[in-house]
Design a protein around this motif. Sequence first.
Motif, short mmCIF file in Angstrom:
data_model
loop_
_atom_site.label_atom_id
_atom_site.label_comp_id
_atom_site.label_asym_id
_atom_site.label_seq_id
_atom_site.Cartn_x
_atom_site.Cartn_y
_atom_site.Cartn_z
N GLU B 23 1.60 0.25 7.83
CA GLU B 23 1.24 -0.98 8.55
C GLU B 23 2.44 -1.94 8.59
OE1 GLU B 23 0.13 -0.01 5.68
OE2 GLU B 23 0.26 -1.63 4.20
N ASN B 24 3.28 -1.89 7.57
CA ASN B 24 4.49 -2.69 7.52
C ASN B 24 5.46 -2.19 8.60
OD1 ASN B 24 6.85 -3.42 4.76
ND2 ASN B 24 6.60 -4.35 6.76
N ASN B 25 5.60 -0.88 8.66
CA ASN B 25 6.50 -0.24 9.61
C ASN B 25 6.10 -0.54 11.05
OD1 ASN B 25 8.68 1.42 10.15
ND2 ASN B 25 7.46 3.30 10.18
N ARG B 26 4.82 -0.31 11.36
CA ARG B 26 4.38 -0.46 12.75
C ARG B 26 4.44 -1.92 13.19
NH1 ARG B 26 -0.56 2.96 11.81
NH2 ARG B 26 0.33 5.02 11.53
N SER B 27 4.03 -2.82 12.32
CA SER B 27 4.06 -4.23 12.73
C SER B 27 5.49 -4.70 12.93
CB SER B 27 3.31 -5.11 11.72
OG SER B 27 3.79 -4.90 10.41
N LYS B 263 -5.56 -4.00 15.63
CA LYS B 263 -4.68 -3.02 15.00
C LYS B 263 -5.32 -2.48 13.72
CE LYS B 263 -1.72 -2.97 18.08
NZ LYS B 263 -0.70 -3.92 18.44
N ASP B 264 -4.98 -1.25 13.35
CA ASP B 264 -5.59 -0.70 12.13
C ASP B 264 -4.77 -1.01 10.87
OD1 ASP B 264 -3.44 0.95 12.40
OD2 ASP B 264 -4.55 2.80 12.02
N TRP B 265 -3.83 -1.93 11.01
CA TRP B 265 -2.98 -2.26 9.85
C TRP B 265 -3.81 -2.81 8.70
CZ3 TRP B 265 0.17 -6.10 13.31
CH2 TRP B 265 0.83 -5.38 14.31
N ARG B 268 -5.79 -0.96 6.00
CA ARG B 268 -5.03 -0.19 5.01
C ARG B 268 -4.71 -1.00 3.76
NH1 ARG B 268 -2.15 4.30 6.49
NH2 ARG B 268 -0.47 3.56 5.16
N HIS B 269 -5.11 -2.25 3.73
CA HIS B 269 -4.84 -3.07 2.55
C HIS B 269 -5.90 -2.86 1.47
CE1 HIS B 269 -1.93 -6.21 4.35
NE2 HIS B 269 -2.05 -5.23 5.23
N LEU B 270 -5.49 -2.90 0.22
CA LEU B 270 -6.48 -2.78 -0.86
C LEU B 270 -7.36 -4.03 -0.93
CD1 LEU B 270 -5.23 -0.12 -1.61
CD2 LEU B 270 -5.03 -0.88 -3.96
N VAL B 271 -6.78 -5.18 -0.63
CA VAL B 271 -7.60 -6.38 -0.47
C VAL B 271 -7.61 -6.69 1.03
CG1 VAL B 271 -7.90 -8.81 -1.05
CG2 VAL B 271 -6.82 -7.26 -2.69
N ASP B 272 -8.78 -6.52 1.66
CA ASP B 272 -8.88 -6.65 3.11
C ASP B 272 -8.58 -8.09 3.55
OD1 ASP B 272 -9.57 -6.64 5.76
OD2 ASP B 272 -11.39 -5.44 5.48
N PRO B 273 -7.52 -8.28 4.35
CA PRO B 273 -7.19 -9.66 4.75
C PRO B 273 -7.99 -10.14 5.96
CG PRO B 273 -5.50 -8.16 5.56
CD PRO B 273 -6.52 -7.31 4.84
N ARG B 274 -8.84 -9.27 6.55
CA ARG B 274 -9.48 -9.65 7.81
C ARG B 274 -10.42 -10.85 7.70
NH1 ARG B 274 -10.68 -3.57 9.65
NH2 ARG B 274 -11.04 -3.52 7.41
N PRO B 275 -11.25 -10.94 6.63
CA PRO B 275 -12.09 -12.15 6.55
C PRO B 275 -11.26 -13.43 6.53
CG PRO B 275 -12.84 -10.48 4.99
CD PRO B 275 -11.55 -9.98 5.58
#
Lengths: 200, 284
Positions: B23-27, B263-265, B268-275
């Motif tokens: 996700e770091n790479n693609r972004s 994006k599906d980045w 992939r995080h262990l702590v979901d940043p979406r909320p």
Amino acid sequence: MNKRNQKNNRDAQPVAIIAAGNGDMGFIREVKERSGTDLSACFHCRCCAGGCPFVEAMDYSPHGIIRLAQLGMREEVLKSATIWTCVGCHTCSIACPMAIDMAAVMDALRGIAIESDAAIAEPDVLDFHREVLRSIERYGRTHKLEIMMRYKVKTRDWFTDMDVGLRMLAKRKLDLMPSKVRNTKDLKRMFRKNAEGGIP
Amino acid sequence: MSRSKRIPLSYFPGCSMATTAKENNRSLIEFCEQIGYDLIEVPDWNCCGSSSAHSVDAELAQDLAARNLTLAPRGRPLLAACPNCMLRLRGAQRHLAEDPDAQQRCEARWGRPVDPNLKLIHFFDLLAGADMKGLNKTSPGLKGLKFVPYYGCMLARPPAMRHEPNHHGLMEKILSDLGAEPRRWGYGARCCGTFLSVVRPDVVGAMVDAIFRNAAAAGADCLVTACAMCHMNLEVRSTLQNRIPVLHFSEALALAVGEGNGKDWFSRHLVDPRPMLRSARLIG
Ligand code: SF4
Ligand code: SF4
């Protein structure tokens, strides 16, 4: 501080007092040659130890290692836990008024320790580095899942981090298959140094 | 940006960004595309040795980094975003420049010339010259995001590199130009623990927890990291039940230029940043 370090600290102090005086004065030169850093410039202001994030997990502080080297106490240095605990983060280098490259010094000391078959105070650290290098030797890149599995076999510690591994798999953080370098001849050329496959 | 102004760069992703931190790479690639740079991966690159090669085998560490230098096409700058890879590549280049014999041996070994003038640029070097305020007018920006910057050890260098540019404060500057709000804290240059994270999880866990606690106490919604390994160690090692998410710097940048939605980045995080991103209205 955990048990293991208390033990290290207890062991460390009396030894440092006894053996100074019959030191190996060639040692500091050897370290200078390998690291490009003149250890005699250190005047023990302790700025390095003050900023080191892992000083509490070490048996000697970073400048303590330099002091031992200045006294020619080769064996003490090479069997210390500090040289394996140092992660080479350079935090100490930006604080050091004498521009001592501590990370380079520790790299040099680990190299000497391996070559002279010194007792390795933190064998797990060396095992981990070896597994990383084996992975690079095989694929040209690090394959984290395999490194972790092999490290677990080596240290016979199956349960620490099981949960972490599973969470990483669930989040697609651990690829099952390695990412590889295609030119395997190039890889062989780099690692073809000694009989055991080149890994120290 | 018009087609004619686009700038091609060689790109060295490194193992972390190519695997655990995709996700770091693609972004990063998408953000660079948005600001006019086309990244062309160095063909058949190899690992720079991570924290392990230089720790136990100096010669191997040099060889690993130098092979990558021979693979970069002449005349096109080489970009890397991993601070450790960059340090290794720069160290190898300096060694070759200082020792003509080493340069000769290297070229003979790989059968390829090394460009002594190959320009090595870290992602931060690229951003230091960019004008983000102009970008802000046309892009969604990061308004509402409170963050603490986490540089790890990337601002610390060996004495031999002390005259090279140091990008202290760059994440704060760029992200606040894009509308985000940096919070002050004292843990931004703590080392993440690198390999001790595996070997001494007890030591690194306690340190990482202190980092999260201080980030939250500073009033941040998230940490922003400059290095994929830091990101992993922070996420993996914390033992806290409730902790704020960690964004890669490149993810924050990509979000700011409108590349983050759908994006599906973030999954992939262990702590979901979406909320957190939703409540700051940065994703839908
Ligand atoms: S900071 Fe430098 S001079 Fe001071 S004790 Fe440490 S190594 Fe020696
Ligand atoms: S380089 Fe080693 S001694 Fe120096 S601060 Fe980092 S861990 Fe401590």
